[in-house]
Scaffold this active site. Structure first.
Site, PDB file in Angstrom:
ATOM      1  N   CYS A 292      15.189 -31.934  87.627  1.00 30.03           N
ATOM      2  CA  CYS A 292      14.168 -31.986  86.585  1.00 30.03           C
ATOM      3  C   CYS A 292      14.641 -31.311  85.301  1.00 30.03           C
ATOM      4  O   CYS A 292      14.279 -31.707  84.209  1.00 30.03           O
ATOM      5  CB  CYS A 292      12.884 -31.325  87.056  1.00 30.03           C
ATOM      6  SG  CYS A 292      12.558 -31.591  88.778  1.00 30.03           S
TER       7      CYS A 292
ATOM      8  N   HIS B  80       9.338 -38.510  99.380  1.00 28.77           N
ATOM      9  CA  HIS B  80      10.684 -38.982  99.006  1.00 28.77           C
ATOM     10  C   HIS B  80      11.784 -37.954  99.275  1.00 28.77           C
ATOM     11  O   HIS B  80      12.965 -38.237  99.094  1.00 28.77           O
ATOM     12  CB  HIS B  80      10.719 -39.488  97.558  1.00 28.77           C
ATOM     13  CG  HIS B  80      10.691 -38.455  96.482  1.00 28.77           C
ATOM     14  ND1 HIS B  80      11.812 -38.054  95.826  1.00 28.77           N
ATOM     15  CD2 HIS B  80       9.679 -37.748  95.948  1.00 28.77           C
ATOM     16  CE1 HIS B  80      11.492 -37.152  94.912  1.00 28.77           C
ATOM     17  NE2 HIS B  80      10.199 -36.946  94.969  1.00 28.77           N
TER      18      HIS B  80
ATOM     19  N   GLN C 236      10.223 -29.011  99.674  1.00 29.40           N
ATOM     20  CA  GLN C 236      11.594 -28.996 100.200  1.00 29.40           C
ATOM     21  C   GLN C 236      11.629 -28.568 101.668  1.00 29.40           C
ATOM     22  O   GLN C 236      12.550 -28.918 102.398  1.00 29.40           O
ATOM     23  CB  GLN C 236      12.475 -28.050  99.371  1.00 29.40           C
ATOM     24  CG  GLN C 236      12.680 -28.490  97.927  1.00 29.40           C
ATOM     25  CD  GLN C 236      13.577 -29.714  97.776  1.00 29.40           C
ATOM     26  OE1 GLN C 236      14.356 -30.060  98.666  1.00 29.40           O
ATOM     27  NE2 GLN C 236      13.451 -30.399  96.650  1.00 29.40           N
TER      28      GLN C 236
HETATM   29  N1  PLP Z   1       8.016 -28.953  94.301  1.00 27.51           N
HETATM   30  C1  PLP Z   1       9.301 -28.844  94.666  1.00 27.51           C
HETATM   31  C2  PLP Z   1       9.767 -27.591  95.342  1.00 27.51           C
HETATM   32  C3  PLP Z   1      10.200 -29.891  94.430  1.00 27.51           C
HETATM   33  O1  PLP Z   1      11.473 -29.776  94.792  1.00 27.51           O
HETATM   34  C4  PLP Z   1       9.716 -31.065  93.795  1.00 27.51           C
HETATM   35  C5  PLP Z   1      10.636 -32.161  93.451  1.00 27.51           C
HETATM   36  O2  PLP Z   1      11.815 -31.971  93.218  1.00 27.51           O
HETATM   37  C6  PLP Z   1       8.350 -31.135  93.442  1.00 27.51           C
HETATM   38  C7  PLP Z   1       7.539 -30.066  93.708  1.00 27.51           C
HETATM   39  C8  PLP Z   1       7.788 -32.361  92.807  1.00 27.51           C
HETATM   40  O3  PLP Z   1       7.649 -33.375  93.766  1.00 27.51           O
HETATM   41  P1  PLP Z   1       7.489 -34.911  93.344  1.00 27.51           P
HETATM   42  O4  PLP Z   1       8.844 -35.372  92.911  1.00 27.51           O
HETATM   43  O5  PLP Z   1       7.026 -35.596  94.592  1.00 27.51           O
HETATM   44  O6  PLP Z   1       6.468 -34.969  92.271  1.00 27.51           O
END
Ligand code: PLP
Length: 391
Positions: free
Chosen positions: A328, A204, A182
């Site tokens: 998530c 992304h 982030q």
């Molecule tokens: N770490 C953090 C702090 C995130 O906000 C996210 C995704 O929301 C992730 C890891 C996972 O990233 P990715 O969606 O590229 O797998």
């Protein structure tokens, strides 16, 4: 009631972002005529390999790293898994310090290594969502080999004291990993000044493509490959390169870095304007996480006596995209582990909505969103037995 012109107001940029038009343009040739496998022995391949090398060198520059310290991955989740699991594999036994507010990519990786006999301490942040260095210092054991603390939290946006943790870890010769998914391109990151040994990113989140990110590994810190195969990524992460993804990622980073000061200043102004309106105009509302040490575009509110999930649905009908806690964990029916870690009672966790804006947001759009919030919340409270009893 839909937004007047029928378009939507997207306020969920922490979940994902729209591809920047320049990113699409940069990627297109690699989905068309520049399709060569970068490992080929001919010029067609060598040219593509060269473009990949330049892209990785640029990504390295954005965090003051060396090109050979950047390992392309499929995104934040893979980078986080790699950092924890490979550090554990190399140390065979011992202790890890992390926080209770990490993304599940870290938390579940830590749980996985715990099952293999490693010990993990999950530090709770202070009530303002910021981890105290003293708590990390107190948790250290002679066998601590890894500290993993995120640079900024995805739900409440709080920025962690990365440089102080890095300095402490270095003094104790403990590996320091930070999940900067982030934070990357939203705050200044210098892996040398901040003494970071490993760092995760994901394209992304910055108007780049999905399914691509990198793990920075300080030279010599970790030597075990994560994915075995044809030896790509200097033997550490095999698999034919996602050429278009890598090029798109570098372009997204370049665009984000180029307008960072103006963009983040603007986002902060819009963020603080909305926070002020919400807190002063909506009774029984609170901002979760520190009001200053937070990501430029992040707002996380709890509205007492309101169900966050129902509010999200009402906002959706009004053309507004927001999220309840992290994308998530939406739908899991469990209160957010991040809000729990800062001591928020479950009933307030369920009354929480996250808004994450980008530089395209306007003051008029924020006014529209706040007005919708005021109406929706008043309506929900009218139907709330708890609220009526409270009155
Ligand atoms: N770490 C953090 C702090 C995130 O906000 C996210 C995704 O929301 C992730 C890891 C996972 O990233 P990715 O969606 O590229 O797998």
């Amino acid at each position: 009631m839909k937004k007047g012109d029928g378009s939507m107001i997207y306020m969920d940029n922490a979940a994902t972002t729209r591809l920047h038009p320049e990113v699409i343009n940069a990627m297109l040739p690699y989905m068309g005529k520049r399709y060569a496998n970068p490992s080929g022995a001919y010029t067609f391949s060598a040219d593509v390999k060269n473009d990949i090398n330049n892209a990785e060198a640029f990504l390295a520059q954005t965090i003051q790293a060396k090109p050979q310290e950047i390992y392309i991955t499929s995104g934040g989740t893979e980078s986080d898994n790699w950092a924890v699991k490979i550090a554990a594999e190399e140390h065979r036994r011992g202790h890890i310090i992390t926080t209770a507010m990490e993304h599940h990519a870290i938390l579940k990786s830590c749980e996985a290594v715990e099952k293999e006999g490693f010990y993990v301490t999950y530090i709770r942040p202070a009530e303002n969502g910021i981890v105290r260095l003293t708590d990390i210092q107190r948790a250290v054991r002679p066998d601590t080999f890894l500290i993993s603390v995120m640079a900024a939290n995805n739900e409440i946006g709080t920025i962690q004291p990365v440089a102080q943790i890095g300095a402490f870890a270095r003094r104790h010769r403990i590996l320091f990993h930070t999940d900067a998914v982030q934070a990357y391109t939203n705050m200044d990151i210098d892996v040398n000044a901040m003494q970071i040994d490993m760092l995760s990113t994901s394209a992304h989140k910055l108007n780049g493509p999905k399914g691509i990110g990198f793990l920075y590994i300080r030279e010599g810190c970790v030597k075990t490959p994560f994915i075995h195969g044809g030896g790509q990524e200097r033997g550490m992460r095999s698999g034919t390169e996602n050429t278009a993804g890598i090029i798109g990622f570098a372009k997204a980073a370049q665009t984000a870095m180029a307008n960072k000061p103006v963009r983040t200043q603007y986002e902060m102004r819009m963020r603080d304007y909305m926070i002020h309106r919400v807190l002063t105009e909506i009774p029984f509302s609170r901002l979760n996480g520190d009001s200053r040490k937070r990501l430029p575009g992040n707002m996380n509110f709890s509205f007492q006596f309101v169900d966050g999930g129902t509010l999200i649905v009402m906002l959706d009908k009004q053309g507004i995209c927001a999220s309840a806690g992290s994308a998530c964990s939406t739908g899991s029916g469990m209160p957010s582990h991040v809000l729990k870690s800062i001591g928020l009672p479950d009933e307030l966790s369920f009354a929480t909505v996250r808004f994450t804006i980008n530089e395209e947001i306007t003051r008029q759009e924020i006014d529209y969103v706040v007005n919708c919030l005021k109406n929706d919340i008043a309506q929900l409270r009218e139907q709330s037995e708890d609220y009526q009893n409270f009155l």
